[in-house]
Design a protein around this motif. Structure first.
Motif, PDB file in Angstrom:
ATOM      1  N   SER A 123       0.854  -1.179   0.138  1.00 11.23           N
ATOM      2  CA  SER A 123      -0.072  -0.003   0.116  1.00 11.23           C
ATOM      3  C   SER A 123       0.988   1.165  -0.140  1.00 11.23           C
ATOM      4  N   SER A 124       0.287   2.331  -0.723  1.00  9.92           N
ATOM      5  CA  SER A 124       1.071   3.520  -0.826  1.00  9.92           C
ATOM      6  C   SER A 124       0.648   4.411   0.346  1.00  9.92           C
ATOM      7  N   ASP A 125      -0.425   3.782   1.128  1.00 10.83           N
ATOM      8  CA  ASP A 125      -1.061   4.737   2.161  1.00 10.83           C
ATOM      9  C   ASP A 125      -0.374   4.413   3.510  1.00 10.83           C
ATOM     10  N   GLN A 126       0.004   5.555   4.082  1.00 10.67           N
ATOM     11  CA  GLN A 126       0.627   5.258   5.414  1.00 10.67           C
ATOM     12  C   GLN A 126      -0.594   4.712   6.283  1.00 10.67           C
ATOM     13  N   HIS A 127      -1.569   5.202   6.244  1.00 10.47           N
ATOM     14  CA  HIS A 127      -2.639   4.855   7.183  1.00 10.47           C
ATOM     15  C   HIS A 127      -3.059   3.511   6.976  1.00 10.47           C
ATOM     16  N   THR A 128      -2.738   2.863   6.008  1.00 11.39           N
ATOM     17  CA  THR A 128      -3.077   1.356   5.648  1.00 11.39           C
ATOM     18  C   THR A 128      -1.766   0.561   6.381  1.00 11.39           C
ATOM     19  N   VAL A 129      -0.501   1.054   5.889  1.00 13.95           N
ATOM     20  CA  VAL A 129       0.458   0.432   6.458  1.00 13.95           C
ATOM     21  C   VAL A 129       0.823   0.457   8.004  1.00 13.95           C
ATOM     22  N   LYS A 130       0.567   1.499   8.587  1.00 18.38           N
ATOM     23  CA  LYS A 130       1.052   1.650   9.887  1.00 18.38           C
ATOM     24  C   LYS A 130       0.196   0.662  10.883  1.00 18.38           C
ATOM     25  N   PRO A 131      -0.969   0.792  10.592  1.00 20.26           N
ATOM     26  CA  PRO A 131      -2.085  -0.076  11.449  1.00 20.26           C
ATOM     27  C   PRO A 131      -1.627  -1.420  11.212  1.00 20.26           C
ATOM     28  N   TRP A 132      -1.413  -1.982  10.038  1.00 20.15           N
ATOM     29  CA  TRP A 132      -1.145  -3.408   9.809  1.00 20.15           C
ATOM     30  C   TRP A 132      -0.084  -3.775  10.463  1.00 20.15           C
ATOM     31  N   LEU A 133       1.279  -2.964  10.647  1.00 23.14           N
ATOM     32  CA  LEU A 133       2.290  -3.263  11.158  1.00 23.14           C
ATOM     33  C   LEU A 133       2.132  -3.230  12.686  1.00 23.14           C
ATOM     34  N   SER A 134       1.501  -1.898  13.188  1.00 22.79           N
ATOM     35  CA  SER A 134       1.324  -2.026  14.719  1.00 22.79           C
ATOM     36  C   SER A 134       0.435  -3.348  15.158  1.00 22.79           C
ATOM     37  N   ALA A 135      -0.524  -3.677  14.178  1.00 25.22           N
ATOM     38  CA  ALA A 135      -0.948  -5.030  14.721  1.00 25.22           C
ATOM     39  C   ALA A 135      -0.255  -6.200  14.912  1.00 25.22           C
ATOM     40  N   ARG A 136       0.688  -6.109  14.296  1.00 23.71           N
ATOM     41  CA  ARG A 136       1.487  -7.205  14.535  1.00 23.71           C
ATOM     42  C   ARG A 136       2.875  -7.360  15.080  1.00 23.71           C
ATOM     43  N   LEU A 137       3.121  -6.088  15.818  1.00 22.23           N
ATOM     44  CA  LEU A 137       4.484  -5.888  16.395  1.00 22.23           C
ATOM     45  C   LEU A 137       4.113  -5.502  17.875  1.00 22.23           C
ATOM     46  N   PRO A 138       5.257  -5.358  18.623  1.00 21.43           N
ATOM     47  CA  PRO A 138       4.913  -5.011  19.966  1.00 21.43           C
ATOM     48  C   PRO A 138       4.885  -3.414  20.002  1.00 21.43           C
ATOM     49  N   PHE A 139       5.174  -2.761  18.900  1.00 19.28           N
ATOM     50  CA  PHE A 139       5.465  -1.479  19.082  1.00 19.28           C
ATOM     51  C   PHE A 139       4.929  -0.717  17.676  1.00 19.28           C
ATOM     52  N   SER A 140       4.792   0.637  17.739  1.00 17.52           N
ATOM     53  CA  SER A 140       4.109   1.130  16.524  1.00 17.52           C
ATOM     54  C   SER A 140       5.044   2.044  15.815  1.00 17.52           C
ATOM     55  N   PRO A 141       5.605   1.373  14.589  1.00 19.05           N
ATOM     56  CA  PRO A 141       6.525   2.288  13.958  1.00 19.05           C
ATOM     57  C   PRO A 141       6.114   3.606  13.192  1.00 19.05           C
ATOM     58  N   PRO A 142       6.564   4.544  13.110  1.00 13.64           N
ATOM     59  CA  PRO A 142       6.212   6.047  12.393  1.00 13.64           C
ATOM     60  C   PRO A 142       6.361   5.496  10.907  1.00 13.64           C
ATOM     61  N   VAL A 143       5.307   5.954  10.048  1.00 14.92           N
ATOM     62  CA  VAL A 143       5.138   5.369   8.719  1.00 14.92           C
ATOM     63  C   VAL A 143       4.812   6.782   8.013  1.00 14.92           C
TER      64      VAL A 143
END
Lengths: 234, 163
Positions: A123-143
């Motif tokens: 996805s080129s949408d940071q609002h898609t990528v960020k929650p996807w990663l946050s949901a699978r990691l113990p931290f939330s990376p800035p995207v």
């Protein structure tokens, strides 16, 4: 009586439903041989639990940044990546941990670009990528997306570097792929860029996150990208 | 994920029966686990153990195919020896570990998942990829085989008396 032997195991394992358990217990009450059989099964099960070795993972498997060439060699892509990493003699004089992590991020980059799995979420949408990663990691990376500057976000993936999960943000610059590895941690705010066999690697830390940026993009354009990235997360 | 590293290692160690091999298989398995983290459904532990288990069997297949001893999962009912044959008195630790390590891998796997990892039949079935009935057969056979190996100086004649 001829109760199915498996039923006795289900009974001692607590896997039998209440009605069948009651029936078996009634049967045991007037069948000492059956009761003895159940008791022996319990005894055996308890003995295994009490005496069989429980092999805990050795400390080295819990520690980040350790390498084991024999394991990497199990996977051809890894073998290639390790050759890339070892081919250049940059490890000398660097802190061992950073050198090993540098190797691992290059290995991951090579693996992803050689194989089909560049991104887990495209996805080129940071609002898609960020929650996807946050949901699978113990931290939330800035995207952040940098399309306007010519570095569009292509997606993200998960990887495992230095014994810990990392977020990998994938950006494109023309035909080049830029992998940005992010995980929590401090460290030098900026470190000298490295070049290894055609890959440029930059690393820095911002706001409690450590970043490694890997690409075959030229140094100048990668520097510009890193400046954008470092600015964005401030 | 890392909280389950002990469970993952324990399973790999019991299936490969060797520290170094368990170590190697586990590193690869953990990497795979993270690569496919997105496919995670339900509980993390059975899911991770499934990956580790499959990595172990691929490794055994490639490196020690002789260790993969097939078991006939339907044979149980036809065997005359019932639970009466089980006896587990005076078990010593070393003998028990040796006996467990010597079991065919499918039976050993079922016992390790049940007794050491305390998985339910449903989760064992999921990790191993077989129906629950097969899990039950393997546990029954595994425990019986274990009990026979642990029998103090088992004279074959005495076993027969119980039938």
């Amino acid at each position: 009586m001829r109760t199915d032997e498996r039923a006795l195991h289900a009974y001692i394992d607590g896997e039998m439903d209440a009605a069948a358990s009651l029936e078996l217990e009634r049967e045991m009450a007037h069948n000492p041989a059956l009761r003895a059989a159940v008791d022996r099964l319990r005894e055996l099960s308890a003995a295994v639990r009490a005496h069989a070795d429980y092999h805990r993972a050795p400390a080295r498997l819990r520690q980040p940044a350790r390498r084991n060439v024999r394991t990497w060699a199990l996977i051809p892509a890894f073998a290639a990546a390790v050759l890339v990493a070892f081919g250049a003699g940059f490890l000398l004089g660097r802190p061992a941990e950073d050198a090993a992590l540098g190797d691992e991020v290059i290995a991951s980059h090579v693996r992803a670009t050689l194989g089909a799995r560049l991104v887990d979420v495209a996805s080129s949408d940071q609002h898609t990528v960020k929650p996807w990663l946050s949901a699978r990691l113990p931290f939330s990376p800035p995207v952040e997306d940098f399309s306007a500057a010519g570095y569009p976000l292509a997606g993200g993936r998960l990887d495992y570097v230095g014994g810990q999960p990392v977020a990998v943000l994938v950006y494109k610059r023309r035909q080049h792929v830029i992998d940005v590895f992010v995980r929590p941690g401090g460290g030098e705010s900026a470190a000298p860029a490295q070049a290894r066999d055609g890959f440029n690697v930059e690393r820095f830390a911002r706001h409690g996150m450590r970043y490694w940026v890997v690409s075959d993009l030229n140094r100048q354009e990668l520097d510009n990208f890193v400046a954008l990235l470092a600015g964005a997360s401030q | 994920m890392l909280p389950h590293i002990d469970a993952a290692y324990n399973l790999a160690r019991w299936l490969t029966r060797n520290d170094q091999d368990a170590d190697d298989v586990l590193q690869e398995a953990m990497l795979r686990a993270f690569r496919f983290f997105g496919g995670l459904r339900g509980e993390a532990r059975p899911w991770l153990l499934t990956i580790v288990r499959n990595a172990c069997f691929s490794w055994l297949q490639a490196n020690r195919p002789g260790d993969i001893e097939l078991v006939d999962d339907d044979a149980l009912e036809s065997e005359a020896s019932g639970p009466e044959a089980l006896a587990a008195r005076e078990i010593d630790r070393r003998r028990l570990n040796e006996a467990l390590a010597a079991l065919p891998v499918y039976l050993r796997e079922a016992l390790v998942l049940r007794e050491l990892e305390d998985l339910s039949y449903k989760d064992i079935a999921r990790v191993v990829g077989v129906p629950i009935g097969t899990v039950m057969s393997r546990l029954a056979r595994g425990r019986r085989a274990l009990a026979e190996r642990l029998r103090p100086a088992a004279p074959a004649a005495r076993l027969r008396v119980h039938k």
